[in-house]
Design a protein around this motif. Structure first.
Motif, PDB file in Angstrom:
ATOM      1  N   SER A  95     -56.118  49.664  80.677  1.00 45.89           N
ATOM      2  CA  SER A  95     -56.681  48.935  81.819  1.00 45.89           C
ATOM      3  C   SER A  95     -58.018  48.295  81.429  1.00 45.89           C
ATOM      4  N   SER A  96     -58.596  47.559  82.359  1.00 45.43           N
ATOM      5  CA  SER A  96     -59.887  46.907  82.103  1.00 45.43           C
ATOM      6  C   SER A  96     -61.081  47.786  82.453  1.00 45.43           C
ATOM      7  N   LEU A  97     -60.827  49.006  82.943  1.00 51.11           N
ATOM      8  CA  LEU A  97     -61.888  49.828  83.529  1.00 51.11           C
ATOM      9  C   LEU A  97     -63.040  50.100  82.575  1.00 51.11           C
ATOM     10  N   TYR A  98     -62.737  50.453  81.330  1.00 51.33           N
ATOM     11  CA  TYR A  98     -63.787  50.889  80.398  1.00 51.33           C
ATOM     12  C   TYR A  98     -64.140  49.850  79.342  1.00 51.33           C
ATOM     13  N   ARG A  99     -63.538  48.674  79.404  1.00 53.14           N
ATOM     14  CA  ARG A  99     -63.730  47.701  78.321  1.00 53.14           C
ATOM     15  C   ARG A  99     -65.178  47.267  78.146  1.00 53.14           C
ATOM     16  N   TYR A 100     -65.939  47.261  79.212  1.00 58.04           N
ATOM     17  CA  TYR A 100     -67.298  46.716  79.154  1.00 58.04           C
ATOM     18  C   TYR A 100     -68.343  47.814  79.231  1.00 58.04           C
ATOM     19  N   ASP A 101     -67.906  49.054  79.081  1.00 59.07           N
ATOM     20  CA  ASP A 101     -68.780  50.222  79.049  1.00 59.07           C
ATOM     21  C   ASP A 101     -69.354  50.342  77.640  1.00 59.07           C
ATOM     22  N   ALA A 102     -70.662  50.345  77.539  1.00 56.97           N
ATOM     23  CA  ALA A 102     -71.314  50.388  76.227  1.00 56.97           C
ATOM     24  C   ALA A 102     -70.999  51.671  75.463  1.00 56.97           C
ATOM     25  N   ASP A 103     -70.610  52.734  76.161  1.00 52.54           N
ATOM     26  CA  ASP A 103     -70.314  54.010  75.520  1.00 52.54           C
ATOM     27  C   ASP A 103     -68.829  54.184  75.184  1.00 52.54           C
ATOM     28  N   VAL A 104     -68.041  53.136  75.393  1.00 54.97           N
ATOM     29  CA  VAL A 104     -66.606  53.190  75.105  1.00 54.97           C
ATOM     30  C   VAL A 104     -66.254  52.085  74.113  1.00 54.97           C
ATOM     31  N   PRO A 105     -65.747  52.433  72.945  1.00 54.96           N
ATOM     32  CA  PRO A 105     -65.376  51.379  71.987  1.00 54.96           C
ATOM     33  C   PRO A 105     -64.180  50.570  72.472  1.00 54.96           C
ATOM     34  N   LEU A 106     -64.234  49.271  72.230  1.00 58.28           N
ATOM     35  CA  LEU A 106     -63.154  48.341  72.550  1.00 58.28           C
ATOM     36  C   LEU A 106     -62.581  47.884  71.216  1.00 58.28           C
ATOM     37  N   ILE A 107     -61.319  48.230  70.944  1.00 56.89           N
ATOM     38  CA  ILE A 107     -60.838  48.167  69.562  1.00 56.89           C
ATOM     39  C   ILE A 107     -59.578  47.330  69.402  1.00 56.89           C
ATOM     40  N   VAL A 108     -59.605  46.472  68.388  1.00 59.82           N
ATOM     41  CA  VAL A 108     -58.413  45.854  67.797  1.00 59.82           C
ATOM     42  C   VAL A 108     -58.435  46.286  66.337  1.00 59.82           C
ATOM     43  N   PRO A 109     -57.518  47.151  65.908  1.00 61.01           N
ATOM     44  CA  PRO A 109     -57.633  47.774  64.589  1.00 61.01           C
ATOM     45  C   PRO A 109     -57.773  46.813  63.412  1.00 61.01           C
ATOM     46  N   GLU A 110     -57.183  45.628  63.484  1.00 62.07           N
ATOM     47  CA  GLU A 110     -57.340  44.663  62.388  1.00 62.07           C
ATOM     48  C   GLU A 110     -58.740  44.055  62.356  1.00 62.07           C
ATOM     49  N   VAL A 111     -59.489  44.223  63.434  1.00 64.01           N
ATOM     50  CA  VAL A 111     -60.769  43.522  63.576  1.00 64.01           C
ATOM     51  C   VAL A 111     -61.974  44.454  63.448  1.00 64.01           C
ATOM     52  N   ASN A 112     -62.003  45.541  64.216  1.00 63.90           N
ATOM     53  CA  ASN A 112     -63.187  46.421  64.223  1.00 63.90           C
ATOM     54  C   ASN A 112     -62.811  47.903  64.160  1.00 63.90           C
ATOM     55  N   PRO A 113     -62.066  48.311  63.114  1.00 64.35           N
ATOM     56  CA  PRO A 113     -61.603  49.699  63.042  1.00 64.35           C
ATOM     57  C   PRO A 113     -62.713  50.733  63.005  1.00 64.35           C
ATOM     58  N   ASP A 114     -63.860  50.386  62.424  1.00 65.21           N
ATOM     59  CA  ASP A 114     -64.947  51.359  62.313  1.00 65.21           C
ATOM     60  C   ASP A 114     -65.493  51.771  63.674  1.00 65.21           C
ATOM     61  N   ALA A 115     -65.270  50.930  64.687  1.00 72.33           N
ATOM     62  CA  ALA A 115     -65.774  51.242  66.025  1.00 72.33           C
ATOM     63  C   ALA A 115     -65.091  52.463  66.631  1.00 72.33           C
ATOM     64  N   VAL A 116     -63.981  52.900  66.037  1.00 75.05           N
ATOM     65  CA  VAL A 116     -63.250  54.051  66.592  1.00 75.05           C
ATOM     66  C   VAL A 116     -64.118  55.302  66.636  1.00 75.05           C
ATOM     67  N   MET A 117     -65.088  55.396  65.746  1.00 76.77           N
ATOM     68  CA  MET A 117     -65.926  56.591  65.703  1.00 76.77           C
ATOM     69  C   MET A 117     -66.788  56.735  66.957  1.00 76.77           C
ATOM     70  N   GLY A 118     -66.906  55.655  67.737  1.00 80.44           N
ATOM     71  CA  GLY A 118     -67.660  55.730  68.985  1.00 80.44           C
ATOM     72  C   GLY A 118     -66.904  56.407  70.110  1.00 80.44           C
ATOM     73  N   TYR A 119     -65.670  56.826  69.852  1.00 86.50           N
ATOM     74  CA  TYR A 119     -64.855  57.453  70.903  1.00 86.50           C
ATOM     75  C   TYR A 119     -65.499  58.710  71.465  1.00 86.50           C
ATOM     76  N   ALA A 120     -66.296  59.389  70.639  1.00 86.17           N
ATOM     77  CA  ALA A 120     -66.772  60.732  70.984  1.00 86.17           C
ATOM     78  C   ALA A 120     -67.744  60.749  72.159  1.00 86.17           C
ATOM     79  N   LYS A 121     -68.355  59.621  72.473  1.00 87.07           N
ATOM     80  CA  LYS A 121     -69.322  59.608  73.580  1.00 87.07           C
ATOM     81  C   LYS A 121     -68.662  59.968  74.907  1.00 87.07           C
ATOM     82  N   LYS A 122     -67.442  59.463  75.126  1.00 82.62           N
ATOM     83  CA  LYS A 122     -66.738  59.760  76.384  1.00 82.62           C
ATOM     84  C   LYS A 122     -65.316  60.260  76.167  1.00 82.62           C
TER      85      LYS A 122
END
Length: 340
Positions: A95-122
């Motif tokens: 859903s669109s609920l968390y896409r713009y939350d600074a504490d939630v990574p928004l990920i397309v694996p071919e583009v920004n895979p390293d952002a996955v490590m931000g999952y731990a905040k929430k």
């Protein structure tokens, strides 16, 4: 050793595709639970060669489950995603609920895979809008080479992006053109969608943009680069599945169309079909059921100093939603959970 996986919203178009893709890609599943609202409770869905009965999302205990793929819309996600996350289950939300939350990574694996490590905040990861996902897959390798300054995109989005109600309305209106007494007025869409196009997706904002257009701007900046300027016009078209985009790109450095074509040919998730002849390009009908983002019509834009045009097509139920969610799950498994 595999994962304990939950699919919430398993009876919807995207939820069913998630199950299909998990099976197709042989995702390492030890145990799977399929959840739905009470009105769909007990509905059977397929997972590979298995038939599963849906359980009640409202009463499900997420404790002990590794990850949950959510395809239930923002209202339900707001209630149940925090419960799952608190129980230690990583939520991958469509859903669109968390896409713009600074504490939630928004990920397309071919583009920004390293952002996955931000999952731990929430304990939550967001899946982007379908139209954004395919566009940033195309933009990323070009941005790495020549730094994109500005993007002008016009989308041609299929009715499946509006869910089953959108598909049904196009089908019924089309039948109504030929069968007396079967006419159907616009309900899901603001105007007739059969044999028509509608330059309006989601609600209008004060700027005059629609929310869908705003999403493409905000999400591209979050996923790819905050400095990129983006303007979008999003149009609903009478196509059942498959989103298309006409993308105009302005780069800081000159990028020759031939080099751009070769860069895209070797980029992950992309398939280039670009012959300057009749039929030498991909249309939505041809992309259905495929994992790839297809790129065609690559050419110089001579109206600006460093400009390129391209045509981008993808199955919105796959790369635009379910496939991207499963790819995030694979990324999470490789980088974080490391069981499979």
């Amino acid at each position: 050793m595999g994962y304990k996986v939950v699919v919430a919203g398993a009876t919807g178009n995207v939820g069913r595709e998630m199950l299909n893709i998990l099976a197709e890609r042989e995702f390492p599943v030890d145990e799977i639970a399929v959840l739905a609202s009470r009105k769909s409770l007990g509905t059977e869905v397929s997972f590979g060669d298995k038939t599963l009965k849906t359980q009640d999302l409202d009463t499900f205990d997420f404790t002990g489950w590794d990850m949950a793929l959510f395809a239930v819309g923002s209202d339900a996600t707001k209630i149940y995603a925090p419960k799952a996350a608190k129980a230690g289950c990583v939520v991958i939300d469509n859903s669109s609920l968390y896409r713009y939350d600074a504490d939630v990574p928004l990920i397309v694996p071919e583009v920004n895979p390293d952002a996955v490590m931000g999952y731990a905040k929430k304990n939550i990861i967001a899946n982007p809008n379908c139209s954004t996902a395919q566009m940033v897959v195309a933009l990323k390798p070009l941005h790495d080479r020549a730094k994109i300054k500005r993007v002008v995109v016009s989308t041609y989005q299929s009715v499946s992006g509006a869910g089953k109600a959108g598909i049904d309305e196009l089908w019924d209106q089309t039948k109504g053109m030929y069968v007396p007494g079967q006419e159907r007025a616009a309900a899901k869409f603001t105007k007739q969608i059969a044999f028509n196009v509608i330059p309006h997706i989601d609600v209008f904002m004060d700027s005059g943009d629609t929310k869908e257009e705003w999403k493409m701007i905000a999400e591209t900046k979050k996923i790819l680069d905050t400095s990129i300027k983006v303007t979008a016009t999003c149009v609903r078209v009478p196509v059942f599945v498959g989103h298309s985009e006409s993308i105009n790109i302005e780069t800081e450095e000159f990028l020759d169309e031939d080099e751009a074509r070769e860069i895209l040919r070797v980029a992950p998730g992309i398939l280039v079909v670009d012959k300057r002849e009749d039929g030498g390009y991909v249309t939505p009908v041809e992309c259905v059921g495929d994992y790839a983002t297809f790129i065609s019509r690559i050419r110089q834009d001579v109206s600006i100093e460093n400009g390129l045009n391209l045509w981008c097509v993808s199955d919105n139920l796959r790369k635009g939603a379910a496939l991207n969610a499963v790819q995030i799950a694979e990324l999470l498994g490789r980088r974080v959970l490391k069981k499979g």
